[in-house]
Structures are given as structure tokens and as C-alpha cells.
Design an enzyme around this catalytic site. Structure first.
Site, PDB file in Angstrom:
ATOM      1  N   SER B 137       0.825  -1.207   0.000  1.00 56.07           N
ATOM      2  CA  SER B 137       0.000   0.000   0.000  1.00 56.07           C
ATOM      3  C   SER B 137       0.857   1.253   0.000  1.00 56.07           C
ATOM      4  O   SER B 137       1.950   1.278   0.585  1.00 56.07           O
ATOM      5  CB  SER B 137      -0.899   0.019   1.233  1.00 56.07           C
ATOM      6  OG  SER B 137      -1.548   1.274   1.339  1.00 56.07           O
ATOM      7  N   TYR B 150      -1.774   0.504  10.225  1.00 54.58           N
ATOM      8  CA  TYR B 150      -1.871  -0.172   8.924  1.00 54.58           C
ATOM      9  C   TYR B 150      -0.651   0.174   8.062  1.00 54.58           C
ATOM     10  O   TYR B 150      -0.009  -0.694   7.468  1.00 54.58           O
ATOM     11  CB  TYR B 150      -3.172   0.279   8.244  1.00 54.58           C
ATOM     12  CG  TYR B 150      -3.386  -0.190   6.831  1.00 54.58           C
ATOM     13  CD1 TYR B 150      -3.856  -1.470   6.572  1.00 54.58           C
ATOM     14  CD2 TYR B 150      -3.156   0.662   5.749  1.00 54.58           C
ATOM     15  CE1 TYR B 150      -4.078  -1.892   5.271  1.00 54.58           C
ATOM     16  CE2 TYR B 150      -3.373   0.244   4.448  1.00 54.58           C
ATOM     17  CZ  TYR B 150      -3.836  -1.036   4.201  1.00 54.58           C
ATOM     18  OH  TYR B 150      -4.051  -1.442   2.912  1.00 54.58           O
TER      19      TYR B 150
END
Lengths: 440, 245
Positions: B137, B150
Site C-alpha cells: 500500500s 496499517y
């Protein structure tokens, strides 16, 4: 989220959710006032509800196929284009297809769509074996023709107002190739166009483009197009080896809304005259690939924007055989007198129709689109009156502006439909902007 | 000629499924691996019907790291391509107050994926072929207040993939890092994403297949993200620390 129908005249701020499971969907149903939305290809406000529009894109899987019977079971959000992409190479094609492949299977049931083979095969519903429908209580029931309560019939053409269509079992037809043998007939007036339809009842497909602005002796002049699925041996030798391979089409895009002046009476009249002459020149036989034959407008991405920001309205009625010729004559006279033609006027012979609330009836159907002008509404109301006087009725998938009064006068079944919805507790659970406008 | 099988770890995720569709469309058999995998029966039918390929469902738990070896031994063969789309966004505001939840986010985005890819890397290396695809990501490129748990796990995963690539380059094994940017999935359904920066899952699927075919190392799905992240990385820390991102 602002959404609209394909015509672009019904923009509305709606709460749109996209459930991923039946449990999530059941929660939405419990909230009431729900309408399921597929590809958004209904022209008006049929698939929008201010507080509870449900995007069925999360239910888009094909589940089973029986190569003996051609029965495909799919979730409601699957697009017809995906069905063709998966099954045409294996020798199957939808038994009934509307004029665009960018519709969902659920939408095809909700509108009980018809195609160019209606005169022979009936509507899509004739090929539907069962429907899984989530009712007002959130429970899923499998509907068939044999059910006592006719819910199967009310759901075909019921515009999503009987519940949420979840899964559909429907039949595909066997084809030998991806090609259509097309025969083009130039009909110099309405009578000759109708004669061409009547003389070609045995053709698998028939449809006519009609010049709705021609006047006098040329009123109703049409290009009638007949079609048959080409058998492999009817293809030229070089295509026979890969009969399902058809050329990739060049995709055009309408990049932005056209300015209002681009379309006016003059340009449309000129376009129609030119189209007729071109069509007449091409009269005779030709071989056309499935995509160009069934879905000519799909090649122009966003063709609806050609009408500009204000959008356009569709008008489609069906007239019974007995009054079709005189009724069509009156409709065309009114349109021509108003000078408001459309590029895409379509005339088609309908055959007998099964079903509880489906639109088609044996006779003729005329479909037109009009850019939204000051005078458009008055013209449309005139067309409504002619249709009602001739015993005709209207296609809800195209409607964006009718009144409940007109609808009930044209179609006695609508009052029964509304009463059934009340009696079954469906009226509160399922509603669209259209159903509220039409008091369904 | 039959094409090699593609193993999708995290086969329930929208990105994992979209990658499965894209490979199936090219004729590859698909093995979907997920927890409670039997609930993917409809997806299996859909893939098989659309593309006429073999589709298998395999039970897999990314956090059960002790079971990973047995999981791979239980497959019919070693796949040609292994895609790791396992991930958990979490809820930053709650997770930063609840260590157990934060740990779950970190384990799901880093520890589990790293563990299963370690097993796969060893086997691909021994075989001397294969492709490993890791869905990481852009959140891992710089920590931000709104999703650093995250982001940190994804940063670890990105570094891990980069190391694997370095190690396996000589063994003929491709390692592809995918930095999708915003994608319209179930994970982001509640977020208000800018349309121009948001990819659809099927775009990610096609981009991954293309990148595997052309032996790419790192891809952003939408090219604009390369620029966006270059800018975000270049902001000096004294300024960045005061920004609301």
C-alpha cells in the site's frame, strides 16, 4: 449521491448503498422505500429512490449453466455483455436481448424486456424459468410460473416493485456463429413498412428505423431490417474457421454534453432524410456481426449525452393490431407537425404476449426520443392521448414523465398491480421515484 | 497448452478476486485461498463459467503461521504465480487505544503475509521459477496520524518484498510489489475517496496480470500515485508533522 436514468432528465440526490450479502440486503429492505438499481439503463426514474436505492453491483456472479437446456442461473447484477462474452464463444446467445448489452439480468426481468424477435418468441420472460425474489419480510422465495399467487407474472415487468430480484434462471439459444444475415428493405411509407413486417413474420428478427419527420406521401417511410443467425456454412470461407470471432469495434465516446443548438428540427430532419437514402441504397442482403446488429448504439459510449445537459425523454407505446395503422399515422402526423423528430425512431411488430403486467401486446410498437425543449411536454401529452384513444399502452422502462391518470387509463392492469402491492404489504417496502409519481 | 495455476491468498478480498478474474480470463487455473473458503462457492462457479478454467477453493488462515507449510504441501502442486492480497485496514482511532486490535492489524498486514511468502519463496527458489505478487500500500510510504498502524505494517511488507526480490533475482523468481493507491472495495466502502485517484478493482486485476507478464518489479496502478507519493515523501518532516492527512 446524484443519480439519474439514462435519459438524464431525472437527476436526483439519492442514498445509494451496495450490499454484499443477502443479510445486508435484508437490512435495507426492512428500512422500506427500497428500489434495486442495476445498470441504470432505464430512461427515467424507475431505478431511483431518494432514501433507499440499492446498487445490485455486489450480486454479479454467474452460478450454473446446463449445456443440455441452455439454462443459465445468474445473480441479478450480472450484465448481459458478460453473459455474451462468456457464452457466445461456446455457441450460445441470449434468447431475447434489448437494444443495449449494458443491462443487468435483474433489470431485464424487472422491465420484461423485448427484442427484435418479439413477434416470434415473445419477451425475455418467456425464457425465464424461475426468479429468486427477496420479499418485504427479507425472506427469499423462488418464483415459478406454477405458483398460485401470480407473483412470478407480477415480477416480470413489475419494475422491481414486487421485491428485490436476486437470482434468475433463464435460457440461452444455440447459435452457429456470431454473425447475422441481414436483409434490408426500403419501405417508402408506413403502409409498405407494415406490409414488410406482416410478410416477414417468419423472420427471426425484424425491426425498422422510421423517419418520423417525413410528410405527405412519404409519411412513415422506413428501413426495415430482417435478420437470421448465420449458420457456419453461410459464412465466407475465411470466417468459417472461427465463426464466433467478430471484429473488435472501434469505440467512440461522446466526451461531453453537446450544446443545445446541435440538435434542432433542421439537423434532425436532414439526418433522417440522409439515413433513409443511405438505407435504401443498401437494400438487400448483408452479413453483420452480432455487436453491430443488436447493439449499434453501444459503439458510441455515452451516446445519451448527444442531447446535451438537459437530457432527453423517451416515448414508447404499443398499439393493438386493429388500430395500429391509423394510430401510428396519427402519432407520426403529430410529431411531424411539431417538427420535433428524433434520430432514433424505431418501429417493430409485436407478437402475442404472456404475462401479468408486461408491456408488449400483439400489434406494433413505436419508440422515439426527444431532446427536452419547451414544447416537448405538450407534444408528449398529445402522443399519450392518441395512444390511449387507440387502446395502446406505455413502456415503463422508458417513462420519466407520465401522470398516474394517463397510465391507468391506458392500462387497466396498473390499478390491479397497485392493489396487489397494497394487499401484500409491498407498497411500503418497495418504491421508486417512478412508482410514487405513478401511484403504483 | 495449459497455463500455470495462480494461487490467490486472501481470495475473498475484492482485489484478490479481481486479480483472479484477470488471470482466469487469460486461461489460468485459479486456486482461491481464504478463511471459511466454502462461502466462496458462488465466486468459484462464476470464475469457472465465465472463463472455462478450473477453480479450486483451499482453506487458508494467514495468521496460522504454523500451518503454512502444511497448507502448501496440501496443494495439488506448487503454483506458477502466488498473489498475496491478505489485508486488514482496521480502525486507527480505536486500534491506537486497543493494543490487541493494533497487533491484529499488524499481524494481518505483515506477519501473516511475510510468513506465507517465506515458504513460497523457498519453494520457488528451489524450483527456479515463479512469480510472487504482494499487494502492499502507498500507506506504507510515510506514516500518517490517520492510519499509521496499517501503514507501518504495509511499510514492513513493502520492505520485505523488496528484500525478497533482491534475494530471488538470481533464482529466476519474479517478485512484484503492487501499490494500488485508493481502490473502490469493501475495505474502503465507508471512505469518501476522490474519483480521479481511485481505481476500480478490475483495473488492479488487469494491471497485475500485465505486470507479471512484463516482469515488472513495483507498480502503482494509477500512474498519478507515483507523483502523489513523490510529493508526500518530499515534504520536510517539520512541516509534515503539522499537516492533517
Amino acid at each position: 449521491m446524484r443519480i439519474a436514468g439514462w435519459g438524464g432528465t431525472t437527476r436526483q440526490d439519492c442514498r445509494v448503498t451496495r450490499p454484499r450479502s443477502e443479510a445486508e440486503l435484508a437490512q435495507r429492505v426492512a428500512e422500506g422505500g427500497l428500489i434495486a438499481r442495476g445498470a441504470g439503463r432505464a430512461y427515467g426514474d424507475a431505478a431511483q429512490s431518494a432514501l433507499n436505492t440499492v446498487d445490485m453491483g455486489g450480486f454479479n456472479r454467474m452460478l450454473a449453466f446446463d449445456a443440455e437446456t441452455g439454462q443459465l442461473v445468474s445473480e441479478a447484477g450480472v450484465r448481459l455483455a458478460d453473459v455474451i462474452a462468456a457464452f457466445l464463444p461456446r455457441g450460445w446467445f441470449p434468447a431475447v436481448t434489448p437494444g443495449t448489452k449494458h443491462v443487468t439480468i435483474g433489470g431485464m426481468v424487472a422491465a420484461d424486456v423485448h427484442g427484435k424477435n418479439h413477434h416470434r418468441d415473445g419477451s425475455f420472460g418467456a425464457f425465464v424459468d424461475w426468479i429468486d425474489l427477496m420479499g418485504a419480510d427479507g425472506r427469499v422465495r423462488r418464483l415459478t410460473r406454477l405458483d398460485n399467487d401470480e407473483m412470478f407474472g407480477w415480477t416480470l415487468g413489475g419494475m422491481g416493485l414486487t421485491g428485490v430480484i436476486l437470482r434468475v434462471a433463464f435460457r440461452l439459444r444455440r447459435v452457429d456463429s456470431g454473425w447475422i444475415r441481414q436483409k434490408t428493405i426500403a419501405a417508402p411509407n408506413l403502409t409498405r413498412a407494415m406490409e414488410a413486417f406482416e410478410a416477414n413474420q417468419a423472420a427471426t428478427y425484424s425491426v425498422a428505423w422510421i423517419d418520423c419527420l417525413a410528410r405527405g406521401a412519404a409519411t412513415g417511410r422506413s428501413i426495415v431490417m430482417l435478420g437470421e443467425h448465420a449458420r457456419a456454412e453461410e459464412l465466407p470461407a475465411e470466417r468459417r474457421r472461427a465463426p464466433f470471432a467478430t471484429p473488435k469495434r472501434r469505440r467512440l465516446t461522446v466526451p461531453l454534453d453537446a450544446p443545445g443548438f446541435a440538435l434542432n428540427g433542421l439537423t434532425v430532419r436532414a439526418f433522417n432524410a440522409l439515413y433513409y437514402r443511405q438505407g435504401a441504397k443498401k437494400a438487400g442482403d448483408s452479413l453483420v456481426d452480432w455487436d453491430a446488429y443488436f447493439y449499434p448504439l453501444d459503439a458510441i459510449h455515452g451516446w445519451n449525452r448527444i442531447y446535451g445537459r438537459r437530457g432527453f425523454v423517451q416515448f414508447q407505446c404499443a398499439l393493438p393490431l386493429a388500430t395500429a395503422e391509423s394510430g401510428l399515422g396519427e402519432l407520426l402526423a403529430a410529431i411531424s407537425a411539431a417538427g420535433q423528430g428524433s434520430f432514433l425512431a424505431v418501429l417493430k411488430r409485436f407478437g402475442p404476449q404472456q404475462g401479468r403486467i408486461s408491456f408488449p401486446m400483439e400489434g406494433y410498437t413505436l419508440a422515439l426520443d426527444f431532446p427536452l425543449h419547451a414544447g416537448t411536454r405538450a407534444l408528449l401529452e398529445k402522443l399519450d392521448r392518441i395512444t390511449v384513444a387507440r387502446g395502446g399502452r406505455f413502456y415503463l422502462a422508458k417513462d420519466s414523465r407520465m401522470t398516474p391518470h394517463t397510465l391507468r387509463k391506458a392500462d387497466k392492469r396498473m390499478a390491479e398491480f397497485a392493489a396487489m402491492r397494497d394487499a401484500q404489504g409491498l407498497a411500503e417496502a418497495f418504491s421508486s421515484t417512478q412508482s410514487e409519481r405513478l401511484a403504483l | 497448452m495449459t497455463k500455470g495455476a495462480v494461487l490467490i491468498l486472501g481470495g475473498r478480498s475484492d482485489i484478490g478476486l479481481a486479480i483472479a478474474h484477470a488471470f482466469a480470463a487469460e486461461g489460468h487455473p485459479i486456486w482461491l485461498a481464504a478463511r471459511g473458503v466454502e462461502t466462496l462457492a458462488e465466486n468459484r462457479a462464476d470464475l469457472a463459467l465465465r472463463y472455462g478454467v478450473e477453480v479450486s477453493l483451499v482453506e487458508f488462515d494467514a495468521l496460522d503461521t504454523g500451518g503454512h507449510g502444511a497448507f502448501l504441501d496440501g496443494l495439488p502442486a506448487l503454483p506458477e504465480v502466488a498473489v498475496c492480497a491478505v489485508g486488514l485496514l482496521g480502525e486507527q482511532a480505536q486500534d491506537e487505544k486497543t493494543p490487541a486490535q493494533a497487533i491484529r492489524v499488524m499481524r494481518t498486514n505483515f506477519e501473516g503475509p511475510a510468513a506465507i511468502l517465506a515458504e513460497l519463496a523457498n519453494r520457488f527458489e528451489a524450483r527456479g521459477s515463479g512469480a510472487i505478487v504482494g499487494i502492499s500500500s502507498v500507506a506504507g510510504e510515510r506514516g500518517r496520524a490517520t492510519n499509521y498502524i496499517y501503514g507501518a505494517a504495509k511499510a514492513g511488507f513493502t520492505a520485505y518484498l523488496s528484500g525478497l526480490r533482491n534475494r530471488l533475482a538470481r533464482a529466476g523468481v519474479q517478485v512484484l510489489t503492487v501499490l494500488p493507491g485508493f481502490v473502490a472495495t469493501r475495505m474502503t466502502a465507508e471512505l469518501d475517496l476522490p474519483a480521479k485517484l481511485t481505481a476500480q478493482p478490475d483495473e488492479v486485476g488487469r494491471a497485475v496480470v500485465r505486470a507479471v507478464k512484463t516482469k515488472r518489479n513495483v507498480i502503482y496502478v494509477k500512474p498519478i500515485w507515483q507523483l502523489v507519493m513523490a510529493v508526500i515523501r518530499a515534504i520536510p518532516e517539520p512541516i509534515f508533522m503539522r499537516m492533517k492527512l
